[in-house]
Scaffold this active site. Structure first.
Site, PDB file in Angstrom:
ATOM      1  N   LYS A  52       0.800  -1.130   0.043  1.00 57.42           N
ATOM      2  CA  LYS A  52       0.081  -0.055  -0.011  1.00 57.42           C
ATOM      3  C   LYS A  52       0.788   1.080  -0.111  1.00 57.42           C
ATOM      4  CE  LYS A  52      -3.709  -2.299   2.428  1.00 57.42           C
ATOM      5  NZ  LYS A  52      -4.604  -2.734   3.473  1.00 57.42           N
ATOM      6  N   GLN A  96      -4.347  -1.244   9.870  1.00 55.83           N
ATOM      7  CA  GLN A  96      -4.285  -2.520   9.229  1.00 55.83           C
ATOM      8  C   GLN A  96      -4.881  -3.628  10.070  1.00 55.83           C
ATOM      9  OE1 GLN A  96      -3.486  -3.171   5.895  1.00 55.83           O
ATOM     10  NE2 GLN A  96      -3.626  -5.480   6.073  1.00 55.83           N
ATOM     11  N   ASP A 119     -10.619   3.228   4.426  1.00 55.25           N
ATOM     12  CA  ASP A 119     -11.076   1.792   4.390  1.00 55.25           C
ATOM     13  C   ASP A 119     -12.442   1.513   4.350  1.00 55.25           C
ATOM     14  OD1 ASP A 119      -9.216  -0.190   4.332  1.00 55.25           O
ATOM     15  OD2 ASP A 119      -8.487   0.106   6.352  1.00 55.25           O
TER      16      ASP A 119
HETATM   17  N1  GUN Z   1      -6.952  -6.548   6.340  1.00 53.60           N
HETATM   18  C1  GUN Z   1      -7.188  -7.048   5.220  1.00 53.60           C
HETATM   19  N2  GUN Z   1      -7.819  -6.506   4.350  1.00 53.60           N
HETATM   20  C2  GUN Z   1      -7.746  -5.187   4.697  1.00 53.60           C
HETATM   21  C3  GUN Z   1      -8.152  -4.167   4.264  1.00 53.60           C
HETATM   22  O1  GUN Z   1      -8.635  -3.760   3.333  1.00 53.60           O
HETATM   23  N3  GUN Z   1      -8.073  -2.856   5.103  1.00 53.60           N
HETATM   24  C4  GUN Z   1      -7.301  -3.098   6.372  1.00 53.60           C
HETATM   25  N4  GUN Z   1      -7.109  -1.661   7.072  1.00 53.60           N
HETATM   26  N5  GUN Z   1      -6.960  -4.397   6.903  1.00 53.60           N
HETATM   27  C5  GUN Z   1      -7.015  -5.212   5.991  1.00 53.60           C
END
Ligand code: GUN
Length: 296
Positions: A52, A96, A119
């Site tokens: 990311k 995350q 998110d």
């Molecule tokens: N863990 C797995 N997928 C995601 C996501 O799209 N965002 C976040 N913050 N954590 C995740």
């Protein structure tokens, strides 16, 4: 044989669009910035977060990289988020998941300002999505919709079966598909559904989002169905230098022989998640800029 949907290609186009909008903001002196909080050292999470952050930088955005030890107290994370909520240079906040067991995920997500919830996990964002109101859309479901649209896979009137009811994928995707503009008929299956194949065989579009390697076999898929594989499972592989390889929830080769379209793993839905995140960050920065212009 199914057409393989190239998620990397479509994600590349969306990332270019996000970079273009970022460049326009930069001309006005604004650099879209995402604060990324990673607690602990889960190897998969580290890899996702690195991906990311790389993508943000490539699009010309900023990443505020916050990595905390696994034993960080919940209050410390809440106070960090409180500071980021007030920080005008930060347009998005991403925590995350999963978080270590002693931290209440729901409290942490609820602490994020919905205006920075890129998110789309905050209860306000989830409520807006269910009610069909504007708000941040979770990145993976959004990426799936973009792939269906770009590949011209008809969703209106289609029966979409989603295997998995997570708050990150299954539930928001089901609600998006129900929107009038998309107009699908949706069935959501889960661990309590019993014979999964009974439902999946009825799907015009099958979305596998259960996080279980090999869950969807060819006998569970209708001839000509479009199959979207959201699973990212690490399975051990001694021949790979890493000692593992990534597979989805779908038995790819056998299902590809029967389906009309299929997403590979890796290279399908995963890259779209990152592209949609960039888009949400730039949207948030644009909205903050408009709000600031109105006030001044
Ligand atoms: N863990 C797995 N997928 C995601 C996501 O799209 N965002 C976040 N913050 N954590 C995740």
């Amino acid at each position: 044989m199914a057409i393989i949907i190239d998620g990397r290609e479509w994600a590349g186009k969306k990332r270019e669009a996000a970079a273009f909008r970022t460049a326009a903001l930069k001309k006005r002196g604004i650099v879209p910035c995402l604060a990324v909080i990673l607690v602990g050292d889960n190897p998969a999470s580290i890899s996702y977060v690195n991906g990311k952050e790389r993508a943000l930088l490539e699009a010309g955005m900023k990443s505020r990289d916050i990595r905390l030890p696994a034993d960080t107290a919940e209050e410390e994370i809440l106070s960090l988020i409180s500071g980021l909520n007030k920080d005008r240079l930060v347009h998005g906040i991403l925590v995350q998941l999963p978080l270590p067991g002693h931290i209440q995920k729901d409290q942490v997500i609820a602490a994020i300002d919905p205006a920075k919830d890129v998110d789309g996990f905050h209860p306000v964002s989830a409520g807006n999505l269910i009610l069909g109101r504007p708000g941040f859309i979770p990145c993976t479901p959004h990426g799936i919709l973009v792939l269906l649209e770009e590949m011209k896979i008809p969703s209106a009137g289609a029966h979409v079966v989603v295997a998995g009811r997570s708050s990150i994928v299954g539930k928001p995707l089901a609600n998006l598909l129900l929107k009038k503009e998309i107009n699908a008929t949706v069935t959501v299956c889960h661990t309590g559904s019993g014979d999964l194949g009974r439902y999946t065989r009825q799907a015009d579009i099958l979305v596998a989002a259960a996080g279980k390697a090999g869950l969807i076999t060819a006998d569970m898929v209708k001839e000509g169905a479009a199959v979207i594989d959201v699973g990212i499972n690490r399975i051990s592989d001694e021949r790979s230098p890493k000692g593992y390889r990534l597979v989805g929830d779908v038995d790819f080769d056998a299902v590809a022989a029967k389906a009309s379209y299929i997403t590979p793993v890796p290279g399908g839905v995963g890259p779209m998640t990152i592209a949609m995140l960039l888009l949400n960050v730039v949207i948030s920065a644009e909205a903050a800029t408009e709000a600031a212009t109105e006030i001044s």
